[in-house]
Design a protein around this motif. Sequence first.
Motif, mmCIF file in Angstrom:
data_model
loop_
_atom_site.group_PDB
_atom_site.id
_atom_site.type_symbol
_atom_site.label_atom_id
_atom_site.label_comp_id
_atom_site.label_asym_id
_atom_site.label_seq_id
_atom_site.Cartn_x
_atom_site.Cartn_y
_atom_site.Cartn_z
ATOM 1 N N GLY A 150 40.699 43.825 37.425
ATOM 2 C CA GLY A 150 40.350 44.055 38.826
ATOM 3 C C GLY A 150 40.038 42.811 39.628
ATOM 4 O O GLY A 150 38.964 42.239 39.497
ATOM 5 N N GLN A 151 40.969 42.399 40.481
ATOM 6 C CA GLN A 151 40.721 41.291 41.395
ATOM 7 C C GLN A 151 39.900 41.783 42.572
ATOM 8 O O GLN A 151 40.120 42.869 43.094
ATOM 9 C CB GLN A 151 42.037 40.694 41.881
ATOM 10 C CG GLN A 151 41.868 39.409 42.680
ATOM 11 C CD GLN A 151 43.201 38.734 42.961
ATOM 12 O OE1 GLN A 151 44.249 39.369 42.908
ATOM 13 N NE2 GLN A 151 43.173 37.453 43.266
ATOM 14 N N GLY A 152 38.915 40.981 42.991
ATOM 15 C CA GLY A 152 38.064 41.357 44.101
ATOM 16 C C GLY A 152 36.982 42.335 43.725
ATOM 17 O O GLY A 152 36.340 42.920 44.601
ATOM 18 N N ALA A 153 36.759 42.534 42.435
ATOM 19 C CA ALA A 153 35.749 43.467 41.957
ATOM 20 C C ALA A 153 34.779 42.732 41.026
ATOM 21 O O ALA A 153 34.930 41.540 40.755
ATOM 22 C CB ALA A 153 36.401 44.645 41.242
ATOM 23 N N THR A 154 33.784 43.454 40.538
ATOM 24 C CA THR A 154 32.733 42.826 39.721
ATOM 25 C C THR A 154 33.274 42.064 38.520
ATOM 26 O O THR A 154 32.796 40.961 38.228
ATOM 27 C CB THR A 154 31.709 43.885 39.275
ATOM 28 O OG1 THR A 154 31.179 44.541 40.429
ATOM 29 C CG2 THR A 154 30.566 43.250 38.492
ATOM 30 N N PRO A 155 34.255 42.597 37.757
ATOM 31 C CA PRO A 155 34.744 41.816 36.609
ATOM 32 C C PRO A 155 35.225 40.421 36.988
ATOM 33 O O PRO A 155 34.932 39.444 36.287
ATOM 34 C CB PRO A 155 35.879 42.683 36.067
ATOM 35 C CG PRO A 155 35.478 44.076 36.433
ATOM 36 C CD PRO A 155 34.855 43.947 37.797
ATOM 37 N N GLU A 156 35.964 40.327 38.104
ATOM 38 C CA GLU A 156 36.454 39.002 38.503
ATOM 39 C C GLU A 156 35.309 38.045 38.802
ATOM 40 O O GLU A 156 35.241 36.945 38.244
ATOM 41 C CB GLU A 156 37.339 39.102 39.751
ATOM 42 C CG GLU A 156 37.760 37.703 40.227
ATOM 43 C CD GLU A 156 38.333 37.647 41.639
ATOM 44 O OE1 GLU A 156 38.582 36.514 42.121
ATOM 45 O OE2 GLU A 156 38.510 38.705 42.253
#
Length: 336
Positions: A150-156
Amino acid sequence: MKKIIFALFAFLMVGQFVFAQNSSQNNTGSGDGFEIHASVLNGPTAIPSAWIMKQFENGKTVRIEGDNPVDVSMTFEKFASPQEFLPKLIKKEIDVGFLPVNVAAKAFSSGNKAIVCCAITGNTNLALITKDKSIKKIDDLSGKTVYVAGQGATPEYMFRWLLSQANMQDVTLDYSIPPAMLPAQLIAGKIDYAVVPEPFATIGVLKSRDVFYAIDLQASYARYSESDRMLPFTVVVARRDFAVQHKELLNLYLDYLRQAVEWTCKNPAKAGEYCAGFELGLAANVVEKAIPKSNYVYIDAQKGKDDMENLLKMFMSFDKSSVGSDLPSADFYYKK
């Protein structure tokens, strides 16, 4: 993710003009009862909701006593993503639901404060999974390509922050594979390293003896931040007008959600059974194995404000637009 957020905010900006309705119209029943319209996001976020769905299935009600006692029922609508859920919240077809912390903050600031954040319902549960037995810590990833869910989400942003703290500048991040596909790609040998949340890490480990949890990213965060506090992942939100005009109904829902989280953590096998029965997108055995690692919590928004702001500041250090123009104001955090 950026396209999703843009679409959501367009809806939020026009919502109060297009849908100027009586906020209670969807909550009144036959005159002596009320109905709470809740959303459920298929997948890991939905797991605790399965217990609440069980309590209210087949039209079951609960009575709120007082000067004017009322019977309350709940209906649940399933959604695949926040992109589907938020517009219906703004149209007053849904009263409560779940969002990533940064999406909730941006929806608040870009949508005329149309929502309130009620509680943290899940902390981060990220892991780096791989078949490479040499990987034991962040530093071991030097020169590697890591696929991130996920780009732009918490994982990134969490993983990028960890890399910056470890002074790792030669790690390549790839966001091209959807999160649900990462375990299969890893098992097939098409990729070597993946940063994924639960239950995707559990799925990878269950389906291959060669895949293992190499790095617990929560533990890495604790080490670099020199804190034992965790970062929040998911929050439950409500329409502001619903929170103001039907506070007792919202508080009832939140009380059930608190019980649901506690029950789910203690009863993973039964929770898996409920999730499968309600077709929430996860197999029962995956739910059972993932729950102990999923970090489900219930923390009132007022108590969790500092933790949410820590996460949002992390996002802003990389991309200020990811949370809106600034941190949300105090009225973002619901007072029960």
